[in-house]
Write an enzyme that holds these catalytic residues in place. Structure first.
Site, short mmCIF file in Angstrom:
data_model
loop_
_atom_site.label_atom_id
_atom_site.label_comp_id
_atom_site.label_asym_id
_atom_site.label_seq_id
_atom_site.Cartn_x
_atom_site.Cartn_y
_atom_site.Cartn_z
N ASP A 3 -0.56 15.33 15.21
CA ASP A 3 0.46 16.31 15.71
C ASP A 3 0.05 17.74 16.01
OD1 ASP A 3 2.61 14.75 16.55
OD2 ASP A 3 3.15 14.54 14.60
N LYS A 38 -6.43 1.12 21.48
CA LYS A 38 -6.94 1.54 19.96
C LYS A 38 -7.44 0.61 19.12
CE LYS A 38 -2.68 3.96 18.61
NZ LYS A 38 -1.98 4.97 17.71
N TYR A 46 -3.14 14.03 6.16
CA TYR A 46 -4.04 15.03 6.66
C TYR A 46 -2.92 15.90 7.47
CZ TYR A 46 -8.42 16.92 8.96
OH TYR A 46 -9.32 17.66 9.26
N HIS A 81 3.71 -0.89 3.77
CA HIS A 81 2.99 0.23 3.43
C HIS A 81 4.31 1.51 3.41
CE1 HIS A 81 -0.13 3.21 3.75
NE2 HIS A 81 0.66 4.02 4.75
N PHE A 124 13.69 14.14 9.96
CA PHE A 124 12.26 13.61 10.26
C PHE A 124 12.53 12.58 11.33
CE2 PHE A 124 8.38 10.75 8.47
CZ PHE A 124 7.65 11.74 9.40
N GLU A 127 1.29 5.56 0.82
CA GLU A 127 0.86 6.66 1.45
C GLU A 127 1.35 7.94 0.62
OE1 GLU A 127 1.33 8.06 5.52
OE2 GLU A 127 2.55 9.68 4.85
N GLN A 151 5.22 3.62 12.14
CA GLN A 151 6.24 4.63 11.63
C GLN A 151 7.20 3.98 10.94
OE1 GLN A 151 6.79 7.30 10.70
NE2 GLN A 151 5.90 8.62 12.55
N ARG A 176 6.80 10.68 -4.34
CA ARG A 176 7.87 10.47 -5.53
C ARG A 176 7.92 8.95 -5.60
NH1 ARG A 176 10.89 14.86 -6.22
NH2 ARG A 176 10.86 16.80 -4.82
N TYR A 178 4.22 2.32 16.61
CA TYR A 178 5.55 2.94 16.80
C TYR A 178 6.77 1.81 17.20
CZ TYR A 178 2.89 7.00 15.93
OH TYR A 178 1.76 7.92 15.48
N HIS A 185 -6.65 10.00 5.79
CA HIS A 185 -6.30 10.23 7.23
C HIS A 185 -7.20 11.18 7.79
CE1 HIS A 185 -1.93 8.54 6.60
NE2 HIS A 185 -2.56 8.23 5.84
N SER A 230 0.83 -1.20 -0.08
CA SER A 230 -0.15 -0.13 0.04
C SER A 230 0.88 1.24 0.00
CB SER A 230 -0.79 -0.04 1.14
OG SER A 230 -0.11 -0.13 2.25
N ALA A 274 -10.54 14.19 22.84
CA ALA A 274 -9.27 14.22 23.67
C ALA A 274 -7.99 13.48 23.34
CB ALA A 274 -9.52 13.82 25.04
N ALA A 288 -0.23 18.36 9.34
CA ALA A 288 -0.20 18.54 10.77
C ALA A 288 -0.80 19.77 11.16
CB ALA A 288 1.42 18.77 10.97
#
Ligand code: FAD
Length: 288
Positions: A101, A159, A41, A259, A210, A9, A170, A265, A139, A69, A7, A117, A43
C-alpha cells in the site's frame, strides 16, 4: 477434528517497549510449533530496517522458520532486490511478496520510477534468483482495486504462475466466504496452497476500521454481537468464540493450514489454537 498447521504474522517493533512485547508474543506462541512466522513491512516501505532487524533477530534467536514481507513501494528494483538479498544473507529465504500500500494519505499505488510496477514483476524477479520460497496475498472478499471478482482471481493466478508457492488470504468473517473463493480459484486452475488468514479480534473498533479500509465484508450479525458484547464488557469472550467457530468451520470444510494475524498480542491467538487442538509441543525430557 484434526489439529491444523498454523503460522503467525507479527509486525516489527518500533521502540524498546514494543520489542519486549514482540519477544513476549514469540515466547507464548513458539511452543505451538508454527510452520513459519512472518514479519510485516510497514505501509509505504516505512519499516524497511526494522523489518530486516526483526527478521534477522527472530531467525537467529527463536529457531523458528521466519518469512519476511517485502513490498514494491518507494524503492527501485535494485533497492528492493538488495533488501531481499540482505534477508537471504541473514539466512531468511521465505518471502511474502506484495505490491504494498502507498504511504498514508498518498491515495493509490504509484510505482517508483525505477521500481517494480506491480507484484507480479517482483515475484518474477525473486523467483529468478532461485533463492526464495515465495508467498503472496489473496483476497476472498475481493481487493478494493480489483476490476471484478474474476479479475482478482486471474491476477492471483498470474502471481502464482510467476513463481509464488502459496497464497495467504486477507482476513474475512465467514467460512463460506473462503469456501466460495477456494472454489473459484480451483475453477480458474489454481492448484497451489491457499491458506486462510485469521484475525483474532482483540479490539472491535480497530478491526472494524481495518475491515472497512481493506474491503472486508462485515456481516450484520458480527456488528450486533460486538455491539452487545462491548456494552456487557464481554468482548474477549465473544472474540474467542467467534474466531474458534470460524476456524472450526474452515477445518470441517477441509482446511488444514491457518495463518493468524497476531498484531503482536498472543493471548487470543493462543486460546483459539488451544481450542483447535494445537497445544504446546513439550520435549519429553522436559516432562520427565
Ligand atoms: P496485488 O495482488 O498485486 O494487487 C491488488 C489487487 O489489485 C489485485 O488483487 C488485483 O485485483 C488488482 N491489480 C493490481 N495490479 C494489477 C494489474 N496490473 N492487473 C490487474 N489487476 C491488478 N501491506 C504492506 O504494506 N506491508 C505488509 O507487510 C503487508 N502484508 C500483507 C500480508 C498479507 C497476507 C496480505 C493479504 C496483505 C498484506 N499487505 C501488506 C497489504 C497489501 O500490501 C495490500 O492489500 C495491497 O493493496 C495489495 O498488495 P498485493 O501484493 O496483494 O497486490
Amino acid at each position: 477434528m484434526t489439529a491444523p498447521q498454523i503460522s503467525f504474522e507479527f509486525f516489527p517493533p518500533k521502540n524498546l517497549e514494543a520489542s519486549f512485547r514482540l519477544w513476549d508474543t514469540v515466547q507464548v506462541l513458539a511452543p505451538l510449533a508454527p510452520r513459519f512466522v512472518s514479519v510485516t513491512y510497514g505501509a509505504g516501505g516505512t519499516t524497511r530496517e526494522l523489518t530486516r532487524d526483526a527478521v534477522a533477530t527472530l531467525h537467529k534467536s527463536s529457531g523458528l522458520n521466519v518469512a519476511a514481507h517485502l513490498t514494491c513501494v518507494q524503492a527501485s528494483r535494485e533497492e528492493t532486490l538488495a533488501i531481499a538479498d540482505s534477508f537471504a544473507l541473514a539466512g531468511v529465504t521465505d518471502i511474502v511478496a506484495l505490491r504494498g500500500d502507498p504511504p498514508q494519505g498518498a491515495g493509490h499505488f504509484t510505482p517508483h520510477p525505477g521500481g517494480f510496477a506491480n507484484s507480479v514483476e517482483l515475484i518474477q524477479a525473486l523467483a529468478e534468483t532461485g533463492k526464495f520460497a515465495i508467498r503472496v496475498g489473496a483476497y476472498p472478499d475481493i481487493h478494493p482495486e480489483a476490476a471484478s471478482a474474476q479479475a482478482d482471481i486471474d491476477w492471483l493466478k498470474a502471481k502464482l504462475d510467476a513463481g509464488a508457492d502459496e497464497a495467504l488470504t486477507q482476513f474475512f468473517f465467514e467460512a463460506e466466504t473462503f469456501f466460495r473463493f477456494r472454489d473459484a480459484c480451483a475453477k480458474a486452475g489454481i492448484d497451489k496452497q491457499i491458506t486462510p488468514g485469521i484475525l483474532p479480534i482483540e479490539n472491535w473498533k480497530g478491526a472494524r476500521n481495518f475491515a472497512r479500509r481493506c474491503g472486508t465484508y462485515i456481516p450484520a450479525w458480527v456488528e450486533d454481537a460486538f455491539d452487545k458484547a462491548t456494552r456487557d464488557g464481554r468482548e474477549d469472550l465473544l472474540a474467542t468464540a467467534i474466531c474458534t467457530e470460524l476456524c472450526s468451520e474452515l477445518i470441517d470444510g477441509g482446511v488444514d493450514k491457518l495463518h493468524f494475524y497476531t498484531l503482536n498480542r498472543p493471548e487470543l491467538t493462543r486460546d483459539v489454537c488451544h481450542a483447535l487442538g494445537v497445544t504446546p509441543k513439550v520435549a519429553l525430557q522436559n516432562v520427565a
